[in-house]
Design an enzyme around this catalytic site. Structure first.
Site, PDB file in Angstrom:
ATOM      1  N   GLU A 173     -16.124  -4.745  10.079  1.00 33.33           N
ATOM      2  CA  GLU A 173     -16.093  -4.529   8.626  1.00 33.33           C
ATOM      3  C   GLU A 173     -16.987  -5.512   7.860  1.00 33.33           C
ATOM      4  O   GLU A 173     -17.789  -5.093   7.025  1.00 33.33           O
ATOM      5  CB  GLU A 173     -14.645  -4.636   8.134  1.00 33.33           C
ATOM      6  CG  GLU A 173     -14.513  -4.520   6.638  1.00 33.33           C
ATOM      7  CD  GLU A 173     -13.071  -4.638   6.151  1.00 33.33           C
ATOM      8  OE1 GLU A 173     -12.146  -4.704   6.999  1.00 33.33           O
ATOM      9  OE2 GLU A 173     -12.880  -4.668   4.928  1.00 33.33           O
ATOM     10  N   GLU A 203      -2.299  -5.070  -1.460  1.00 35.97           N
ATOM     11  CA  GLU A 203      -3.373  -4.198  -1.930  1.00 35.97           C
ATOM     12  C   GLU A 203      -2.846  -2.880  -2.494  1.00 35.97           C
ATOM     13  O   GLU A 203      -3.316  -1.797  -2.157  1.00 35.97           O
ATOM     14  CB  GLU A 203      -4.379  -3.951  -0.800  1.00 35.97           C
ATOM     15  CG  GLU A 203      -4.986  -5.245  -0.281  1.00 35.97           C
ATOM     16  CD  GLU A 203      -6.092  -5.069   0.746  1.00 35.97           C
ATOM     17  OE1 GLU A 203      -6.057  -4.077   1.485  1.00 35.97           O
ATOM     18  OE2 GLU A 203      -6.972  -5.942   0.803  1.00 35.97           O
ATOM     19  N   ASP A 256      -9.807 -12.577   5.348  1.00 40.68           N
ATOM     20  CA  ASP A 256      -9.898 -11.178   5.780  1.00 40.68           C
ATOM     21  C   ASP A 256     -11.113 -10.935   6.672  1.00 40.68           C
ATOM     22  O   ASP A 256     -12.089 -10.341   6.215  1.00 40.68           O
ATOM     23  CB  ASP A 256      -9.968 -10.278   4.518  1.00 40.68           C
ATOM     24  CG  ASP A 256      -9.843  -8.808   4.857  1.00 40.68           C
ATOM     25  OD1 ASP A 256      -9.486  -8.482   5.993  1.00 40.68           O
ATOM     26  OD2 ASP A 256     -10.107  -7.983   3.967  1.00 40.68           O
TER      27      ASP A 256
END
Ligand code: GCV
Length: 860
Positions: free
Chosen positions: A431, A324, A403
């Site tokens: 998240e 990332e 993820d």
């Protein structure tokens, strides 16, 4: 082997106990609320605490026991030093195995006891005969000792917390003989805190560690956090974001880090930090960060030595590289092993460890390439490196290959690194699972992962792989991204703390069940009332499946806005870009083909037994079907339903269940203290409303994409709904909402350029009692106000003052206000006025007017 009895080591420090203490102000005490210890459980316990030895963590254990059982708040407790004799009255005696052995030679303590493990044992001592002429009759009394023996000092502390947990749950502790050993040596948490005090993917306020570029001057919360962590057996905490700021390694920062280490130390929690691989350049001023460059090696060595000079018990580093946008060894054609080993070599003499994250993938994949697959990345990159890492390197692997989605298969990498230390990375911060605004108890999900048999060498569940048992590795274990903040309840939602508690308990003992943990946590957090004990686990246990049902069932993953805040619905956001979280829905079918035969080949990364389970569309479990296969909407599942009908039904069922959580919680009114009751109620009501936003967005989107109607006729049918854009508008104007599926009918109304707007309509249904839900958008700027009138009589007014994660009208900000039990007559005029504020245009989506109260609050 015989051990010497060292008199100095067995000095006793005694604390005398007094009445119970009461709750402290400040942060919530979560599951450590000793004021609710059952009186009968405390009654027969001794009033004296003795410690064998003098270590800091040992002292903490004794103080914790005193605090729980009632050390007088003012006097600080009486202390006495008894150099070489056991107390002549009943007592708790705390110490390490090494110090205990000489005192209790007959106990057989030498039977294996590992590091952080403990032994809780009661022993009775016969009374001593008084010496001739003595008047001390006390010496005649038999005594009983509650021994808390630790493999090391941390073990004593963990044993103390375990003893207290049993007392708090009303267990009989009058006779004890229990040993416990943690499943794995690495039991860490990661915080993703930034130096400016913000927290990446944190949903509970600002950092407890950092503010404005420095470590907080007041570390009270850090100390309290360490206490919570210690109570569930956590022994390491990396305090800063894995997207690491190189300033942390600067010379002026080190003393600040040392203060955090000091705050943690009494609780046996070792400080770790995340570091950026380019630090030799960015912090050290070198021209390269090539891990094999001699200057770079020397820089890491010096840096590590400097850290240990100030923090002798420093735990080590966490590294995110080549991921990332973070720099990594690939820049110099080096591998993760090259990079990890250089730093690990510097850490080794100090007993430090290096956790190198396997979250390495290309986020510029070609979405048009049917063979491209982000899920394959970690395995492709790390499997060839198996056996090449030093013994103090641990590869930190996210539990799934993507993820932290609401459902993913187990990462195949966990079954492909037999010669490497591994730690599984879990996520407590929610998240992709509702960001603590939605109740989602994640322990059942983690249990499924930990119990999953990878078949790498006979029966090899994930929990045996990460504990190091399978490959006979020296290290391994658990890491969870937690992200507590300054919020009073640490994670925002008081019930979300069940996840932090559950994480620690599973890292300690992955054989515990989700039910056991839910029961334990509820008792410790809310007391032993029978109704509370029945209700809260009933809310927790199905909540993961419920959330999955209304956000992305059948292995679709969370259908959220993946390029935004990962919160509300955003179904197309995962497609047509390089991030690789594709679900590949098109008019004919849905799902990623990851088969070996026709797809990306991801399934080939598992052992043959696991491949067999996933490769065939018929054998593949429904829960992961669309993660592994692309199928037509009309494909029939094991349940007999088609995929599309399952998608519809799951979303309706999930949203209905979310509404029942409100009623469940309300049934506890009066049994929970007001503050926590109100906070949870507020969040459950919000969740019930937002589950409808999710439901409608997903079913409408798939309905439009597939063109296949819902067999039950619910999709697009809202007999109780009045669209805001269909009302008579004064000042308000209709606006298109993006993405369209996040507003009813794709449109809303906004009040722009005016200070007051209104939307009116005439109620033309039978007179009666109704619940009125107003669906509106609450953007993260401004505080618009709304008033609701019936025939000019104001029946409600409120402000859009929540802090939802977007500044636009969409699925993140759509929320509702419900007014219950409103008497309406046919012909009544309903009016909503909106007062915009700070650029927020008092936006409205629709009204839902549902007859009769209770049962149908959140239905159509
Ligand atoms: C810290 C996901 C999150 C990022 C996070 C990353 C990681 O992509 O959205 O916020 O970065 O995972 O785990 O490194």
């Amino acid at each position: 082997m015989t051990r010497h009895f060292d008199r100095t080591a067995v000095a006793f420090c005694c604390l005398l106990l007094g009445p119970l203490v009461h709750a402290q102000a400040g942060a919530d005490e979560a599951w450590l609320r000793y004021q609710s210890l059952p009186t009968q459980a405390v009654a027969g316990l001794p009033h004296l605490i003795a410690t064998v030895g003098r270590g800091e963590v040992l002292r903490t254990a004794a103080n914790e026991l005193a605090r729980a059982l009632g050390q007088p708040a003012t006097s600080g407790g009486a202390r006495a030093t008894l150099p070489d004799a056991l107390p002549d009255q009943d007592a708790f005696v705390l110490g390490t195995l090494k110090d205990f052995e000489p005192l209790f030679p007959k106990l057989g303590t030498r039977r294996s006891m590992v590091g952080d493990g403990f032994w809780l044992k009661t022993v009775n001592r016969a009374g001593r005969r008084p010496l001739a002429g003595s008047i001390d009759s006390a010496l005649r009394r038999p005594r009983k000792y509650w021994l808390v023996i630790g493999g090391d000092e941390r073990g004593v502390l963990y044993g103390t917390f375990a003893l207290l947990a049993r007392i708090a749950q009303g267990e009989d502790v009058s006779t004890l003989d229990d040993r416990e050993t943690p499943s794995a040596p690495i039991r860490w948490v990661n915080q993703w805190d930034n130096l400016d005090g913000s927290i990446e993917r944190g949903y509970a306020g600002r950092s407890i560690f950092f503010d404005n570029g420095s470590v907080e001057s007041d570390l009270t919360r850090a100390k309290e956090y360490a206490r919570l962590l210690a109570s569930i057996g956590i022994n390491g905490c990396a305090i800063n974001n894995v997207n690491a700021d190189p300033r942390l390694l600067g010379p002026d920062f080190l003393p600040q880090l040392a203060r955090v280490a000091e705050a943690f130390r009494p609780w046996g929690v070792r400080l770790a930090i995340s570091v950026d691989l380019s630090s030799p350049m960015s912090a050290g001023g070198l021209k390269t960060f090539d891990p094999l460059d001699p200057q770079v090696k020397a820089w890491w060595q010096n840096t590590v030595d400097r850290i240990y000079q100030q923090i002798p018990d420093f735990a080590g580093f966490v590294i995110k590289a080549d991921s990332e946008g973070r720099s990594g060894p690939s820049k110099y054609g080096r591998t993760a092993a090259d990079a990890a080993n250089v730093i690990a070599r510097a850490l080794a003499p100090h007993h430090g460890v290096m956790l190198y994250r396997a979250f390495v993938y290309n986020h510029h994949l070609d979405w048009r390439d049917p063979k491209a697959d982000r899920a394959k990345a970690a395995f492709d990159y790390f499997h060839p490196l198996d056996g090449k890492f030093l013994d103090n390197v641990v590869v930190q692997i996210k539990h799934g290959p993507i993820d932290f989605q609401v459902r993913e298969p187990v990462s195949p990498l966990l079954g492909a690194m037999a010669h490497t230390n591994q730690a599984i990375e879990l996520q407590v911060t929610q998240e992709y699972t509702g960001q603590q605004r939605h109740l989602v108890y994640l322990v059942p999900m983690w249990k499924e992962v930990l119990d999953f048999d990878l078949h790498v060498d006979g029966i090899t569940p994930v929990k045996r792989v990460v504990s190091g048992q399978v490959g006979k590795r020296p290290l391994g274990g658990y890491v969870a991204v937690v992200n507590v903040g300054l919020d009073r309840y640490w994670l925002g939602h008081p019930l979300a703390m069940a996840n932090l508690y559950g994480y620690g308990r599973l890292a300690w003992n992955p054989d515990l069940s989700g039910e056991q943990i839910a029961q334990e946590w509820t008792r410790l957090t809310f007391g032993n009332d029978r109704k509370v004990l029945a209700t809260i686990p009933r809310m927790l246990l199905p909540s993961w499946r419920m959330y999955e049902n209304y956000t992305g069932p059948l292995g679709l993953q969370t259908l959220t806005d993946i390029t935004g805040p990962h919160y509300g619905p955003g179904i197309e956001s995962s497609e047509n870009n390089g991030w690789g979280q594709w679900h590949r829905a098109d008019p004919k079918g849905v799902g990623m083909d990851r088969t070996v035969a026709t797809g990306t080949g991801f399934i080939g990364q598992y052992s043959p037994q696991v491949q067999k389970k996933y490769e065939s569309v018929d054998a593949c479990p429904d829960d992961l079907l669309l993660f592994m296969h692309h199928v037509p909407y009309t494909f029939v599942l094991d349940s007999g339903k088609t995929v599309i009908q399952h998608l519809y039904d799951a979303h309706y069922a999930g949203a209905e269940q979310a509404a029942t959580l409100v009623e469940e919680w309300k049934s506890l009114d009066g049994l929970i203290d007001r503050a926590r009751y109100a906070e949870v109620l507020r969040r459950q009501e919000y969740q019930a409303g937002h589950a409808i936003v999710w439901r409608d967005a997903v079913v409408n989107w798939f309905h439009q994409e597939s063109g296949i109607p819902d067999a039950q006729g619910r999709v697009g049918f809202h007999p109780h709904r009045v669209e805001a854009e269909d009302m008579q508008l004064s000042g308000y104007t209709p606006v298109e909402v993006t993405p369209w599926e996040t507003a009813s009918g794709g449109k809303a109304i906004a009040c722009t350029g005016q200070s007051l707007c209104s939307a009116t309509f005439k109620f033309d249904r039978p007179s009666g009692t109704y619940d009125i839900a107003v669906q509106y958008f609450d953007l993260n700027h401004g505080e618009s106000r709304f008033d609701l009138f019936v025939d000019d009589r104001r029946i409600d007014s409120w402000a859009a003052d929540d802090h939802l994660p977007s500044d636009k009208m969409n699925g993140h900000t759509s929320t509702r206000r419900t007014v219950s039990g409103v008497r309406l007559r046919a012909g009544d005029v309903l009016k909503i006025t909106g007062h915009p504020d700070g650029g927020e245009p008092a936006p409205l989506d629709y009204l839902e007017i549902v007859p009769d109260v209770a049962a149908s609050h959140f239905s159509n």
